[in-house]
Design an enzyme around this catalytic site. Structure first.
Site, mmCIF file in Angstrom:
data_model
loop_
_atom_site.group_PDB
_atom_site.id
_atom_site.type_symbol
_atom_site.label_atom_id
_atom_site.label_comp_id
_atom_site.label_asym_id
_atom_site.label_seq_id
_atom_site.Cartn_x
_atom_site.Cartn_y
_atom_site.Cartn_z
ATOM 1 C CG ASP A 15 -33.130 -90.646 -85.213
ATOM 2 O OD1 ASP A 15 -31.969 -90.330 -84.940
ATOM 3 O OD2 ASP A 15 -34.124 -90.136 -84.653
ATOM 4 C CD GLU A 187 -28.507 -91.652 -78.146
ATOM 5 O OE1 GLU A 187 -29.430 -91.644 -77.322
ATOM 6 O OE2 GLU A 187 -28.021 -90.607 -78.608
#
Ligand code: 6LW
Length: 538
Positions: A15, A187
């Site tokens: 991430d 997302e």
């Protein structure tokens, strides 16, 4: 011209989020239940990165007590505005846990200290923040769709942040739920403004095999957003499971000093079958613009192994880039503990540590006396030289950790052995009067069930240090032990295919570290970790 080698950050650095301030680039990744949390990296050329600190690095800033593995700190976003660094992130516990939620921290120096969190009234994960040039600030994130069209449908929302009160104000705008009808999990949203147009970059397909990056654009920050007909603009799912890199997605964009564009994103490298023990790693991809849309890895369409960075200087691989070999000294920023600072149970001693043993075990979602580093190389040797006067039922060892339920341990145990009758005893086959047999055991814990993989008995002076070794060659992890200075002897070989997140679930790569536990009994034992070496074998 310098070539950046992918992955930019090998090992569990998922991430990634990036921003630039003048000539300096900063990057942060997720850390889940590990402490300190959210490492901050610095680079001046996108190629060589040094860790400069952590965002979450002191007790009281966030409370991780009882948060299970792969909970904790999810995808952060790092931005810089008006001389201040902003970090927005989620602490994931359970929906019914008051601690679960999205927060903002700020700092003037990205190395820290970072502020305490300001909690936002927003559910879901993957928050991001965008500073418009009209002075308005927009928070966005993803959460389960209020009216799910189908299972796992998420949607991206945008809401204004009142900077004065640090609260979300005005209506919520649902702007996106994915580009493709048959993929789920929209997302990792990030908003940018490029030449007057708003761009929404978002992942979809979930952070596994079907992971992909899509893009949409709008004339207004709150939409309506129109998807690029070329979506997804990056994915590796069509390359199949034999691809050297899979699961590419969760991208963040940055514009370099020379005006060029780049993305950092996550991906995994399977080996020994479809298993990626190193977890989700950070990769770099060049980006150009065509017809008002970003093109990822132009002309190539996939994450390259090597990336030409025209403005970069000579490569200096930082520790987090896998550039180190040998003793990991106490001050090294690679060290991590679980949920709470290591200072609570460990103090530096020479090249190593004194570990205050705890009753807590690696199976407990608390803070065992465990100190580890990410596995960043497929082939490597990790050696820990330990010394402890162990009471019955006490263990000091080396663990390869995925989670509470999934790990391998090789440890010296205080459960007595009998040197004189054990035919595996001692390198010289006899035990002297001051000698004591010490049992070394290798255990695999898989889905919470423990299996003994092997045992051996060591003899030698009772206080002689023991070296425990994990020697990984692909998916075979040989576990060895020996009195320090002697040739190590095999205890067992673990098949690490059982430990990657594909096999176990969750979001993490493997950690390798030392631990000391009394397995629930009261204890006052101090275990010495005289040295801990991390040596890549390739
Ligand atoms: C991250 C999200 C994801 O927040 O995994 O499924 C989460 N995808 O983008 C943890 O890394």
């Amino acid at each position: 011209m310098t070539v950046a080698r992918n992955p930019l950050l090998p090992g569990c650095y998922p991430d990634p989020t990036i921003c630039r301030v003048g000539p300096d680039y900063y990057l942060v990744t997720s850390t889940f239940e590990y402490a300190p949390g959210l490492p901050v990296f610095h680079s001046v050329d996108l190629v060589s990165w040094e860790q400069i600190g952590h965002v979450v690095d002191r007790p009281g800033q966030l409370d991780f007590a009882g948060i299970g593995s792969s909970g904790g700190l999810y995808a952060p976003t790092l931005r810089h505005h008006d001389g201040v660094f902003w970090l927005i992130c989620t602490l994931v516990t359970r929906q019914d846990d008051a601690r679960d939620g999205n927060f903002v921290m700020t700092a003037t120096d990205p190395a820290g200290p970072w502020s305490d969190p300001v909690w936002l009234d927003a559910d879901g994960i993957d928050p991001s923040i965008f500073f418009d040039d009209d002075g308005r600030v927009w928070v966005h994130g993803t959460r389960l769709a209020r009216e799910p069209a189908w299972h796992d449908q998420t949607e991206v929302w945008v809401r204004e942040l009142d900077r004065r009160t640090m609260t979300l104000v005005g209506p919520e705008h649902v702007v996106w739920n994915g580009a493709l009808k048959d993929v789920v999990w929209a997302e990792a949203p990030h908003l940018y403004k490029v030449e007057g147009t708003y761009y929404l970059l978002a992942a979809e397909g979930g952070t596994e095999f079907h992971h992909a990056v899509s893009v949409a654009r709008a004339d207004s920050v709150t939409g309506p957003y129109t998807g690029n007909k070329g979506n997804p603009i990056l994915t590796h799912r069509h390359l199949g499971r034999e691809s050297d890199v899979v699961g590419t997605g969760h991208a963040d964009l940055v514009q370099a000093v020379d005006g060029s564009w780049w993305a950092v994103l996550l991906g995994m490298r399977p080996y020994g079958g479809y298993h990626y023990n190193l977890g989700r790693e950070t990769f770099l991809v060049p980006v150009t613009w065509e017809d008002g849309w970003p093109v990822f890895a132009p002309g190539v369409g996939r994450v390259p192994t090597e990336v030409d960075v025209p403005f970069a200087g000579p490569v200096h691989l930082g520790l987090a880039q896998g550039g180190a070999s040998g003793v990991v000294p106490p001050g090294d920023l690679r060290w991590t503990s679980l949920r709470r600072p290591a200072a609570e149970f460990a103090s530096a001693s020479g090249d190593g540590w004194d570990l205050t043993m705890r009753p807590t075990t690696l199976a407990d979602p608390e803070t065992p006396a465990f100190l580890g580093v990410r596995q960043q190389h497929m082939d490597l040797d990790v050696r820990a030289t330990v010394r402890a006067d162990l009471a019955d039922g006490e263990d000091v060892g080396l663990a390869v950790r995925q989670s509470e339920d999934d790990h391998v341990r090789v440890f010296v145990t205080g459960t007595a052995g009998t040197a004189s009758t054990d035919d595996t005893a001692g390198t010289d086959g006899t035990a002297g009067t001051d000698d004591e047999a010490r049992r070394v055991v290798a255990v695999l814990r898989r889905a919470g069930v423990e299996t003994t993989l092997g045992e051996l008995t060591l003899t030698g002076a009772a206080d002689a240090p023991v070296t425990l070794t994990v020697s990984a060659r692909g998916q075979d992890y040989a576990l060895l032990a020996g009195v320090a200075g002697d040739e190590p002897r095999p205890v067992a070989v673990a098949d690490a295919r059982t430990l990657d997140s594909g096999a176990t679930g969750g979001f993490l790569g493997l950690w390798i570290g030392v631990y000391a536990t009394s397995n629930g009994r009261p204890t006052a034992t101090i275990a010495q970790v005289q040295r801990f070496e991390y040596v890549p074998a390739t």
